[in-house]
Design a protein around this motif. Structure first.
Motif, PDB file in Angstrom:
ATOM      1  N   ALA A 138       0.848  -1.186   0.000  1.00 41.92           N
ATOM      2  CA  ALA A 138       0.000   0.000   0.000  1.00 41.92           C
ATOM      3  C   ALA A 138       0.887   1.241   0.000  1.00 41.92           C
ATOM      4  O   ALA A 138       1.104   1.867   1.017  1.00 41.92           O
ATOM      5  N   ASP A 139       1.380   1.560  -1.160  1.00 44.68           N
ATOM      6  CA  ASP A 139       2.295   2.686  -1.319  1.00 44.68           C
ATOM      7  C   ASP A 139       1.474   3.916  -1.700  1.00 44.68           C
ATOM      8  O   ASP A 139       1.007   4.044  -2.828  1.00 44.68           O
ATOM      9  N   ARG A 140       1.292   4.799  -0.726  1.00 44.65           N
ATOM     10  CA  ARG A 140       0.384   5.912  -0.945  1.00 44.65           C
ATOM     11  C   ARG A 140       0.942   6.988  -1.878  1.00 44.65           C
ATOM     12  O   ARG A 140       0.240   7.919  -2.267  1.00 44.65           O
ATOM     13  N   SER A 141       2.208   6.838  -2.254  1.00 42.56           N
ATOM     14  CA  SER A 141       2.771   7.836  -3.171  1.00 42.56           C
ATOM     15  C   SER A 141       2.423   7.500  -4.624  1.00 42.56           C
ATOM     16  O   SER A 141       2.695   8.271  -5.522  1.00 42.56           O
ATOM     17  N   ARG A 142       1.851   6.310  -4.832  1.00 38.34           N
ATOM     18  CA  ARG A 142       1.516   5.916  -6.197  1.00 38.34           C
ATOM     19  C   ARG A 142       0.024   5.597  -6.280  1.00 38.34           C
ATOM     20  O   ARG A 142      -0.597   5.235  -5.294  1.00 38.34           O
TER      21      ARG A 142
ATOM     22  N   ALA B  80       3.948  -1.911 -14.598  1.00 39.30           N
ATOM     23  CA  ALA B  80       4.965  -1.215 -15.395  1.00 39.30           C
ATOM     24  C   ALA B  80       4.626   0.263 -15.550  1.00 39.30           C
ATOM     25  O   ALA B  80       5.503   1.102 -15.742  1.00 39.30           O
ATOM     26  N   ARG B  81       3.356   0.579 -15.461  1.00 38.43           N
ATOM     27  CA  ARG B  81       2.955   1.972 -15.597  1.00 38.43           C
ATOM     28  C   ARG B  81       3.004   2.723 -14.282  1.00 38.43           C
ATOM     29  O   ARG B  81       2.475   3.828 -14.176  1.00 38.43           O
ATOM     30  N   GLY B  82       3.574   2.105 -13.267  1.00 39.36           N
ATOM     31  CA  GLY B  82       3.810   2.827 -12.033  1.00 39.36           C
ATOM     32  C   GLY B  82       2.724   2.703 -10.982  1.00 39.36           C
ATOM     33  O   GLY B  82       2.772   3.382  -9.964  1.00 39.36           O
TER      34      GLY B  82
ATOM     35  N   LYS C 146     -10.145  -2.319   7.765  1.00 40.12           N
ATOM     36  CA  LYS C 146     -10.792  -1.195   7.083  1.00 40.12           C
ATOM     37  C   LYS C 146      -9.781  -0.261   6.420  1.00 40.12           C
ATOM     38  O   LYS C 146      -9.993   0.196   5.293  1.00 40.12           O
ATOM     39  N   ALA C 147      -8.683  -0.009   7.101  1.00 36.16           N
ATOM     40  CA  ALA C 147      -7.691   0.899   6.509  1.00 36.16           C
ATOM     41  C   ALA C 147      -7.146   0.315   5.213  1.00 36.16           C
ATOM     42  O   ALA C 147      -7.018   1.011   4.205  1.00 36.16           O
ATOM     43  N   ALA C 148      -6.840  -0.965   5.242  1.00 39.65           N
ATOM     44  CA  ALA C 148      -6.309  -1.612   4.035  1.00 39.65           C
ATOM     45  C   ALA C 148      -7.364  -1.627   2.939  1.00 39.65           C
ATOM     46  O   ALA C 148      -7.069  -1.375   1.763  1.00 39.65           O
ATOM     47  N   ALA C 149      -8.610  -1.915   3.319  1.00 35.84           N
ATOM     48  CA  ALA C 149      -9.688  -1.957   2.326  1.00 35.84           C
ATOM     49  C   ALA C 149      -9.930  -0.571   1.742  1.00 35.84           C
ATOM     50  O   ALA C 149     -10.217  -0.430   0.556  1.00 35.84           O
ATOM     51  N   ASP C 150      -9.801   0.447   2.583  1.00 35.27           N
ATOM     52  CA  ASP C 150      -9.989   1.807   2.074  1.00 35.27           C
ATOM     53  C   ASP C 150      -8.949   2.143   1.017  1.00 35.27           C
ATOM     54  O   ASP C 150      -9.213   2.886   0.080  1.00 35.27           O
ATOM     55  N   TYR C 151      -7.756   1.589   1.193  1.00 36.71           N
ATOM     56  CA  TYR C 151      -6.709   1.847   0.202  1.00 36.71           C
ATOM     57  C   TYR C 151      -6.979   1.068  -1.089  1.00 36.71           C
ATOM     58  O   TYR C 151      -6.922   1.630  -2.178  1.00 36.71           O
TER      59      TYR C 151
END
Length: 864
Positions: free
Chosen positions: A27-31, A67-69, A523-528
């Motif tokens: 869960a990389d929130r920068s992408r 591949a598209r980030g 829930k946090a993971a599902a929200d992501y």
RNA sequence: GCCGCCGUAGCUCAGUGGUAGAGCGCAUCCUUGGUAAGGCUGAGGUCGGCAGUUCAAUCCUGCCCGGCGGCACCA
């Protein structure tokens, strides 16, 4: 030249991907995130070509998005409860649990061989205690919110197997396994109140713009919402006992009330049954009507029959108007109120019935352009729009306005009210089977039905459960049922029904967000991660699975366990995998592997490979064991490698259409794999000393670069649009271009252009043939692995030609061509055109009327 | 019956309001130290039918024919 050897290459790259944890989802929130999911399989133990296609499709998306980030989630699990395990237990005396986990192990190995970009750390099976225990937890929450209830319901009961059968397990009124005549039994069953969400389930379809229209329509039809009203018809004479309030009918056409001809009730209507009790002729009629209703198709063609009960009712708008009450076989008890008023002029069913029994037909809707004095209804009811007439108080209104006015009048008179009804029924989730998720309730003599407290979950199967006999092994177990009531502490028995496996598959996508969480859903993971951005599976799940999953998602959202109200933002339904069928002279099906097909000119002949007996080539049909037209994936992998198999299933048809497997096709894909490798193999190993191809570009190099950038553009767009076969077709063409492009020793610019082409090629083909792509990439000195490399970008300037060849038409027929600079204005093109001797020769003796120039496309000269 | 999808080379399918394409198959030739293989070249299409719109239709519109799928007495 080294021959490409997938048997060595493919396992090697799978190990490297594993070693690098290449497909772990984080869960990389920068992408931006992307969740791609294929419908998880039932662990039959054997991979079939349908799986290969399904998972290859999802894998293309997963690899492309990575591949598209994007931060990609692409998990895998097992829909592991259900009948086949119990059947295996009965047939072979094995333990369903052991059998299931064995199958999972076998299928996991086969799936892994496919080289899928899956995060295997998230794998789970619905029969894992951890999973179904959490399911029990939220099931109890739904119960507490009134979404779960018990009700007596009629079921198909197999008296030999001692079990409830689903409708599709009843064949010609007999149990599919036992062959015993099925009995109708009333049993207390568990239900989920999906009807409470009926409106949302219809309305929210609107926003699912990345779902096929077909599926949305099917769900809408399945829910079958219709708006209308209930109206009471009071008895004119003495009412039958208990029916003093009259007959309540449901209609969507209150505007046609003045066209009423009679009131009809279903043969199963309580009033009909009551009348039958004292009227033998009515009883005989009802028995007759019920007999006819066997199959759906029969119902359609069945003749409409009715019985006049002799009772009459009063028209709600005119107390002096009496209507007869009929029992009619075409009225369904389980829709609306099981009673109707008939308006033959504007309803075909009513008209058929009225004509047969000589009942009045009075038109009340005048079609536009018709004269009220002459308009008449023949054998076709008029159901279109028009102006209401013959209807005091509604005359002149259009249909919609009249409906509203009629409902107002009914409501004002207290004789009924507007109502919306649905075809959708509540979801019966009880299964009298042991190999399923136990329903976490106990039955107490004092307290009734009591939910198991949270801290006593999960309710698991007993370890010493004895399968292998008919009936429910939980019910049969000597002690498992016996427990104490959580409320009063007195003796109680456990519920022995288990949940429909569709419950298991209604929330698994959310569990994947964090399959190890303490709560059912993190829930946090599902929200992501949620919603699933792209869900892929067979269209056979268009209604049930997809509707149930949508319902559970909404219910869990109301429970505040989820934030999304729709689970699948994008849905793709792939076609089936088919194959030619073969039969011997005696009609026996023959497996493709035993057949040799010989092509003689334009005809194809087939014969048994052994013995040469001629074989009839039959239709192309869905691969199935019964027709023996299956091809085992593992055998294909063995001969051609995984990549060739993947490439073939992806290349030959658009994904939504049926796919026809053929040995010639997979051989073609295999040859392509080899040609690709040859092309890379001929390139200097480890790459070249880079020279920017933009310097000193030659025409040949520039043309090659154009082709490269065009291919990048085309393949990228094809994948985005789910047209994988088109994308692959472009790669075939591109390889032909590369093969045709000259290789001039010592020309660094050309070499650089070729290097650029190959660097792009390896990455473009990676979603389809990932192992081959890695091998090629490594050979020409690509950095790292392809799975870590970004998707190639194209230079828009290079996708366009500098000089365009424009076909020249004279009066719409092609007569030659000219070359013009890209973007040349019409005046410029005309100049070139008229300077061209071949063109002017064509125009000899003609007067030019008009010259149409379509920029960069074509020229048309209109001349006479 | 209603709704949807499809009809392009022998087969499976791309494609586009403007020069008809790929793979497989087929034919000819080459290679015979990639060899139960490889390569070159080529033939093959009234783009389902008929009308309409347009300078121009395989593409847009309408009707028809054929195939497939879903729904089907839902008042």
């Amino acid at each position: 030249m080294a021959r490409y050897n997938p048997k060595e290459t493919e396992p090697k790259w799978r190990e490297r991907w594993d070693g690098a944890n290449a497909f772990r989802a984080e869960a990389d929130r920068s992408r931006p995130k992307y969740y791609v999911l294929e419908m998880f399989p039932y662990p039959s133990g054997r991979l079939h070509m349908g799986h290969v296609r399904n998972y290859a499709l999802g894998d293309v998306i997963a690899r492309f998005k990575r591949a598209r980030g994007f931060s990609v989630l692409h998990p895998m699990g097992w829909d592991a409860f259900g009948l086949p395990a119990e059947n295996a237990a009965m047939e072979r005396g094995v333990d369903p649990k052991a059998w299931t986990y064995d199958n999972i192990a076998r299928m996991r190995a086969e799936l892994k061989e496919l080289g899928l970009a899956i995060d295997w750390e998230r794998e789970f099976a619905t029969c894992d205690v951890d999973y179904y225990g959490k399911q029990q937890a939220w099931f109890i929450e739904l119960f507490e919110r009134g979404l779960v209830y018990r009700k007596e319901s009629v079921v198909n009961w197999d008296p030999v197997d001692q079990t409830v059968l689903a409708n599709e397990q009843v064949v010609d009124g007999k149990g599919w396994r036992s062959g015993a005549p099925v009995e109708k039994r009333k049993l207390a069953q568990w239900f989920l109140k999906i009807t409470q969400y009926a409106d949302q389930l219809v309305d929210d379809l609107q926003a699912l713009d990345r779902w096929p229209d077909k599926v949305r329509t099917m769900q809408e039809n399945w829910i079958g919402r219709s708006k209308g009203c209930r109206v009471r018809f009071r008895f004119a004479g003495e009412a039958p006992a208990g029916h003093e309030a009259g007959i309540e009918v449901y209609t969507t056409r209150p505007d046609t009330l003045y066209g009423a001809s009679f009131v009809g009730i279903a043969p199963d209507h309580p009033l009909a049954e009551q009348i039958a009790a004292s009227d033998p002729r009515a009883a005989a009629f009802i028995a007759e009507a019920r007999k006819g209703a066997v199959s759906e198709a029969d119902i359609e063609t069945a003749e409409k029959i009715g019985y006049d009960t002799g009772f009459t009712v009063k028209h709600p708008f005119d107390p002096n108007w009496e209507l007869p009450v009929w029992i009619a076989n075409f009225i369904l008890m389980d829709y609306g109120t099981g009673a109707i008023f008939a308006c033959p002029a504007h309803d075909q069913r009513d008209l058929d019935f009225a004509r047969k029994y000589g009942l009045p037909v009075k038109p009340v809707v005048l079609p536009p352009g018709e004269d009220p004095a002459t308009f008449d209804v023949g054998d076709e009811a008029y159901v279109g729009p028009g102006a209401i007439y013959n209807s005091p108080g509604l005359d002149g209104l259009d249909v919609e306005a009249a409906k509203a006015r009629a409902v107002e009048r009914i409501e004002a008179a207290g004789e009924g009210q507007g109502a919306t009804v649905y075809r959708l029924r509540d979801w019966g989730v009880s299964r009298q089977r042991a190999w399923g998720c136990p329903i976490p309730f106990v039955h107490c003599g004092k307290c009734g039905v009591v939910a198991v407290p949270r801290d006593q979950l999960p309710i698991t199967h007993p370890a010493d459960i004895e399968f292998g006999k008919s009936g429910n092994a939980l019910e049969r177990h000597p002690t498992w049922k016996q427990t104490t009531c959580p409320t009063c502490g007195g003796p109680a028995t456990r519920e022995t029904d288990t949940l429909d496996t569709f419950v298991d598959s209604s929330w698994y996508f959310a569990r994947f967000a964090n399959p190890h969480a303490e709560e059912p859903i993190d829930k946090a993971a599902a929200d992501y991660w949620l919603p699933v951005d792209q869900y892929i599976g067979g269209v056979e799940h268009a209604v049930l699975h997809l509707l149930y999953a949508r319902f559970i998602t909404k219910a869990l959202a109301d429970e505040e366990r989820l934030s999304v109200r729709e689970p699948f933002a994008g849905l793709f339904t792939q076609g089936m995998v088919t194959h030619e069928t073969y039969r011997r002279q005696n009609g026996e099906w023959v497996e493709p592997g035993q057949v040799e097909v010989v092509v003689e000119g334009k005809t194809r002949r087939a014969a048994l490979a052994e013995g040469g007996e001629p074989v009839v080539i039959g239709d192309v049909e869905k691969m199935s064991k019964s027709k023996k037209n299956t091809v085992a994936p593992e055998e294909i992998f063995e001969v051609y490698g995984v990549d060739a198999a993947r490439l073939f299933v992806l290349s030959d048809s658009p994904p939504e259409r049926d796919f026809q497997w053929s040995s010639a096709g997979v051989q073609g894909a295999w040859r392509f794999v080899n040609r690709v490798w040859d092309e890379f193999d001929a390139h200097p190993a480890g790459g070249i000393d880079w020279k920017d191809p933009q310097e000193d570009e030659t025409d040949i190099a520039r043309e090659l670069r154009r082709q490269t950038h065009r291919t990048i553009k085309a393949v990228t767009e094809a994948i985005e649009a789910f047209r994988f076969n088109s994308g692959i077709a472009r790669l075939y063409e591109f390889l032909n271009v590369l093969k045709a492009a000259p290789v001039i020793d010592g020309d660094p610019v050309l070499l650089a252009a070729r290097h650029e082409a190959l660097m792009a090629f390896a990455r473009l083909i990676a979603p389809f043939t990932p192992h081959l792509a890695e091998e090629c990439w490594a050979h020409i000195g690509g950095e790292g692995m392809v799975v870590e490399a970004p998707w190639p970008e194209f230079d828009p300037a290079l996708t366009e030609d500098a000089v365009k060849v424009l076909p020249v038409q004279v009066n719409g027929k092609r007569r030659g061509e000219i070359s013009a600079p890209a973007g040349a204005e019409p005046a410029e093109v005309e100049k070139i055109l008229l300077a061209d001797p071949e063109i002017t020769a064509r125009l000899e003796g003609l007067t030019i009327r008009k010259i149409i120039v379509v920029k960069d496309r074509i020229v048309n000269i209109v001349a006479a």
